[in-house]
Design a protein around this motif. Sequence first.
Motif, PDB file in Angstrom:
ATOM      1  N   HIS A 105       0.832  -1.197   0.000  1.00 54.14           N
ATOM      2  CA  HIS A 105       0.000   0.000   0.000  1.00 54.14           C
ATOM      3  C   HIS A 105       0.865   1.245   0.000  1.00 54.14           C
ATOM      4  O   HIS A 105       1.979   1.241   0.517  1.00 54.14           O
ATOM      5  N   LEU A 106       0.284   2.329  -0.541  1.00 54.87           N
ATOM      6  CA  LEU A 106       0.923   3.643  -0.497  1.00 54.87           C
ATOM      7  C   LEU A 106       0.007   4.629   0.223  1.00 54.87           C
ATOM      8  O   LEU A 106      -1.208   4.493   0.200  1.00 54.87           O
ATOM      9  N   THR A 107       0.627   5.665   0.810  1.00 58.20           N
ATOM     10  CA  THR A 107      -0.124   6.852   1.229  1.00 58.20           C
ATOM     11  C   THR A 107       0.453   8.047   0.474  1.00 58.20           C
ATOM     12  O   THR A 107       1.583   7.995  -0.023  1.00 58.20           O
ATOM     13  N   ALA A 108      -0.324   9.123   0.399  1.00 55.58           N
ATOM     14  CA  ALA A 108       0.118  10.308  -0.323  1.00 55.58           C
ATOM     15  C   ALA A 108      -0.270  11.565   0.452  1.00 55.58           C
ATOM     16  O   ALA A 108      -1.432  11.726   0.824  1.00 55.58           O
ATOM     17  N   ALA A 109       0.698  12.437   0.697  1.00 59.52           N
ATOM     18  CA  ALA A 109       0.427  13.718   1.356  1.00 59.52           C
ATOM     19  C   ALA A 109       0.794  14.846   0.404  1.00 59.52           C
ATOM     20  O   ALA A 109       1.900  14.872  -0.128  1.00 59.52           O
ATOM     21  N   ALA A 138      -2.521   0.336  -4.152  1.00 60.25           N
ATOM     22  CA  ALA A 138      -3.584   1.296  -3.871  1.00 60.25           C
ATOM     23  C   ALA A 138      -3.031   2.416  -2.992  1.00 60.25           C
ATOM     24  O   ALA A 138      -2.147   2.187  -2.172  1.00 60.25           O
ATOM     25  N   ILE A 139      -3.544   3.627  -3.215  1.00 58.90           N
ATOM     26  CA  ILE A 139      -3.250   4.756  -2.327  1.00 58.90           C
ATOM     27  C   ILE A 139      -4.343   4.738  -1.271  1.00 58.90           C
ATOM     28  O   ILE A 139      -5.484   5.080  -1.545  1.00 58.90           O
ATOM     29  N   VAL A 140      -3.989   4.292  -0.073  1.00 56.05           N
ATOM     30  CA  VAL A 140      -5.020   3.925   0.909  1.00 56.05           C
ATOM     31  C   VAL A 140      -5.331   5.031   1.903  1.00 56.05           C
ATOM     32  O   VAL A 140      -6.330   4.958   2.632  1.00 56.05           O
ATOM     33  N   SER A 141      -4.487   6.060   1.978  1.00 50.89           N
ATOM     34  CA  SER A 141      -4.757   7.150   2.902  1.00 50.89           C
ATOM     35  C   SER A 141      -3.974   8.367   2.411  1.00 50.89           C
ATOM     36  O   SER A 141      -2.997   8.235   1.675  1.00 50.89           O
ATOM     37  N   GLY A 142      -4.431   9.556   2.801  1.00 56.14           N
ATOM     38  CA  GLY A 142      -3.765  10.739   2.288  1.00 56.14           C
ATOM     39  C   GLY A 142      -4.006  11.947   3.156  1.00 56.14           C
ATOM     40  O   GLY A 142      -4.680  11.875   4.194  1.00 56.14           O
ATOM     41  N   ASP A 143      -3.424  13.069   2.721  1.00 57.77           N
ATOM     42  CA  ASP A 143      -3.572  14.316   3.460  1.00 57.77           C
ATOM     43  C   ASP A 143      -3.355  15.470   2.496  1.00 57.77           C
ATOM     44  O   ASP A 143      -2.605  15.358   1.530  1.00 57.77           O
ATOM     45  N   THR A 158       4.447  13.835  -0.911  1.00 54.43           N
ATOM     46  CA  THR A 158       5.217  12.818  -0.185  1.00 54.43           C
ATOM     47  C   THR A 158       4.449  11.506  -0.211  1.00 54.43           C
ATOM     48  O   THR A 158       3.297  11.454   0.215  1.00 54.43           O
ATOM     49  N   THR A 160       4.503   7.381   0.858  1.00 54.82           N
ATOM     50  CA  THR A 160       5.098   6.400   1.761  1.00 54.82           C
ATOM     51  C   THR A 160       4.513   5.059   1.404  1.00 54.82           C
ATOM     52  O   THR A 160       3.333   4.968   1.048  1.00 54.82           O
ATOM     53  N   GLY A 161       5.327   4.024   1.468  1.00 59.76           N
ATOM     54  CA  GLY A 161       4.829   2.711   1.076  1.00 59.76           C
ATOM     55  C   GLY A 161       5.266   1.620   2.029  1.00 59.76           C
ATOM     56  O   GLY A 161       6.268   1.757   2.730  1.00 59.76           O
TER      57      GLY A 161
ATOM     58  N   MET B   1      -7.115  11.608   4.972  1.00 61.08           N
ATOM     59  CA  MET B   1      -7.956  11.993   3.837  1.00 61.08           C
ATOM     60  C   MET B   1      -9.337  11.421   4.069  1.00 61.08           C
ATOM     61  O   MET B   1      -9.628  10.279   3.736  1.00 61.08           O
ATOM     62  N   ASN B  46     -10.529   3.232  -3.841  1.00 66.34           N
ATOM     63  CA  ASN B  46     -10.290   1.831  -3.512  1.00 66.34           C
ATOM     64  C   ASN B  46     -10.952   1.582  -2.158  1.00 66.34           C
ATOM     65  O   ASN B  46     -11.211   2.521  -1.408  1.00 66.34           O
ATOM     66  N   LEU B  49      -9.277   3.347   1.027  1.00 71.15           N
ATOM     67  CA  LEU B  49      -9.433   4.808   1.063  1.00 71.15           C
ATOM     68  C   LEU B  49     -10.889   5.169   1.306  1.00 71.15           C
ATOM     69  O   LEU B  49     -11.208   6.109   2.039  1.00 71.15           O
ATOM     70  N   MET B  67      -2.504   2.359   8.593  1.00 78.37           N
ATOM     71  CA  MET B  67      -1.470   3.189   7.988  1.00 78.37           C
ATOM     72  C   MET B  67      -2.066   4.574   7.782  1.00 78.37           C
ATOM     73  O   MET B  67      -3.217   4.690   7.340  1.00 78.37           O
ATOM     74  N   THR B  69      -0.998   9.041   7.004  1.00 74.10           N
ATOM     75  CA  THR B  69       0.029  10.030   6.675  1.00 74.10           C
ATOM     76  C   THR B  69      -0.505  11.434   6.917  1.00 74.10           C
ATOM     77  O   THR B  69      -1.707  11.680   6.807  1.00 74.10           O
TER      78      THR B  69
END
Lengths: 351, 351
Positions: A105-109, A138-143, A158, A160-161, B1, B46, B49, B67, B69
């Motif tokens: 999984h990835l996150t993206a800020a 999948a991008i599972v969380s973000g900010d 940014t 993170t994986g 997010m 997904n 998210l 997880m 961010t």
Amino acid sequence: MTAPAKADRLFARKLDLSGAVDMTHGSGGKAMAQLVRELFAAAFANPLLDQGNDQAAFDVPGGRMVMTTDGFVVSPLFFPGGDIGSLAVHGTVNDIAMAGAVPLHLTAAFILEEGFPLADLKRLVDSMAAAARDAGVAIVSGDTKVVERGKGDGVFITTTGIGMVPPGIAPSGDRARPGDAILVSGTMGDHGVAIMSTRDNLGFDTAILSDSAALHGLVAAMVAEVPDLHVLRDPTRGGLATTLNEIAHQSGVGMRLSEAAIPLRAEVAAACELLGLDPLYAANEGKLIAICADADADRLLTVMRAHPLGRDAARIGAVVEDSHRFVQMETRFGGRRIVDWLTGEQLPRIC
Amino acid sequence: MTAPAKADRLFARKLDLSGAVDMTHGSGGKAMAQLVRELFAAAFANPLLDQGNDQAAFDVPGGRMVMTTDGFVVSPLFFPGGDIGSLAVHGTVNDIAMAGAVPLHLTAAFILEEGFPLADLKRLVDSMAAAARDAGVAIVSGDTKVVERGKGDGVFITTTGIGMVPPGIAPSGDRARPGDAILVSGTMGDHGVAIMSTRDNLGFDTAILSDSAALHGLVAAMVAEVPDLHVLRDPTRGGLATTLNEIAHQSGVGMRLSEAAIPLRAEVAAACELLGLDPLYAANEGKLIAICADADADRLLTVMRAHPLGRDAARIGAVVEDSHRFVQMETRFGGRRIVDWLTGEQLPRIC
């Protein structure tokens, strides 16, 4: 955050805390290594960070996991062959892959600058989503944060994986041994030159595209054939030269390269000559360095060349004993020169 | 997010893609929710998210992991009661804790502006390291980038964390049910007012410190006593009001609050009155909202008050059936008013 674990004489002087951050601290070269080691790694010291790799590997119930993070500030945001969105996916997927791991999984800020066009943001985000889909993550969380005009530069991302390491796989920058073979997966410097070609003040045109790509598929094929890969690392900022020096440093070995064996596009060579730059220091975003036992090298090369992202793979040299940890290269003209760390800065904001 | 999963009429108009990013897109309010939903969540869609929480929860071999961010752009970098370094640790530890999880590891990515004093960077990094030690988590991997003067603002930090969720624990923003009790762990708005007090153009002094703190210890005590916690969330950007609206929205319920029951420092109330602000929209960085079955509320409150970070915990209202998903408050004067989402922006760059 590469943090060479062993004390040595890489830095003649200690970091001067009365000074300020300058562009060399982000170059991937010697100044950055010093900042990371003396300021960040010293404060955060722990066994996982001290592994000194681009990702941390640790055991969780049920297996071995890796975790890695990367900030992206590339300028321009859109460049030949990619954009900051796809790059932010590829860069972090690759740092996971360089542990021999399968990305999970990835996150993206996002840090957005006030005034940035929403249509451009959508383009970047769509590109990022496509890159993630292609890579099967999948991008599972973000900010999302916003800063005032003039306090940012369009978009910073940014990512993170995390990933899972298959049993028995443990490449690490400190595992290069004298006699090992050094391989690269393809042509060097494409990303760096593609970015360079967009910079106004350089003003030249090339047909070179960034090599930005996700390498976990290639790595999966490689570790399936040669589980005992000693080292895997992607030569991003600072290029092949700096990354090999990092590895030599971490493993306490020297290296001998053959210039003629290093894959290089003619256009990249020409552009570098024009600008007085050395392609060995130019960044890559879809290439890897692999170091393995000499006996495994031919099989590994065959597997790499059978993969679309390893078609131009080549054996470029060997690991040797050397208490000075020098990377040396036999030139095309039969001479030998030392390939040093990047000092100063070749090109800012390459990734 | 936070990405509310269900279609509804929260936004009268679609995001106008011919427009540009403005400060409200980072405020934690309605504009940000719209940007996140229509641009980011739409592209990255997904199942993880789409959970719409501040962290993604997923099964890995051996257990359930979360997880999360967060990017930190707080201004100023040093503020009463904390700094961007400790805040970056607390913020991410708290997003992990809000899943009922035990924090495992953090990563940190730095975007530095050319010219930033190295001595200040060292102060921030040391503070960050201390916060991580205090919270019992390690910063296991990192990254450093540098941007030119005028393209950043000193230091931005993105932290990402993972944690393990104990079996049977599953708080989520969509689990509030009519009849549930709504609790908060302490006084509201301290962080927001502490930051506000430093802004030049506001020019007032208060003795208010940010409440920035890591809440995972408090949460561990809470889930040990009441494993079936329905919702946990920290009311950061947008404050209590916006966070409750998010939860009401996600769960498809309404809420009734009692103004007199909401813990508030007299100094915070006074500062907000002076500035014409509502403390219910002011950010918190060391407080949480807990929603649980009414029958569990007293036990939970007792456990919270026994913890140093929950001394001022209070029951502030109840979840009700309401197809409009309104958060309503009984005022001190016996009236009733709707507590809406933050629209526009109360204070930029609060975290």
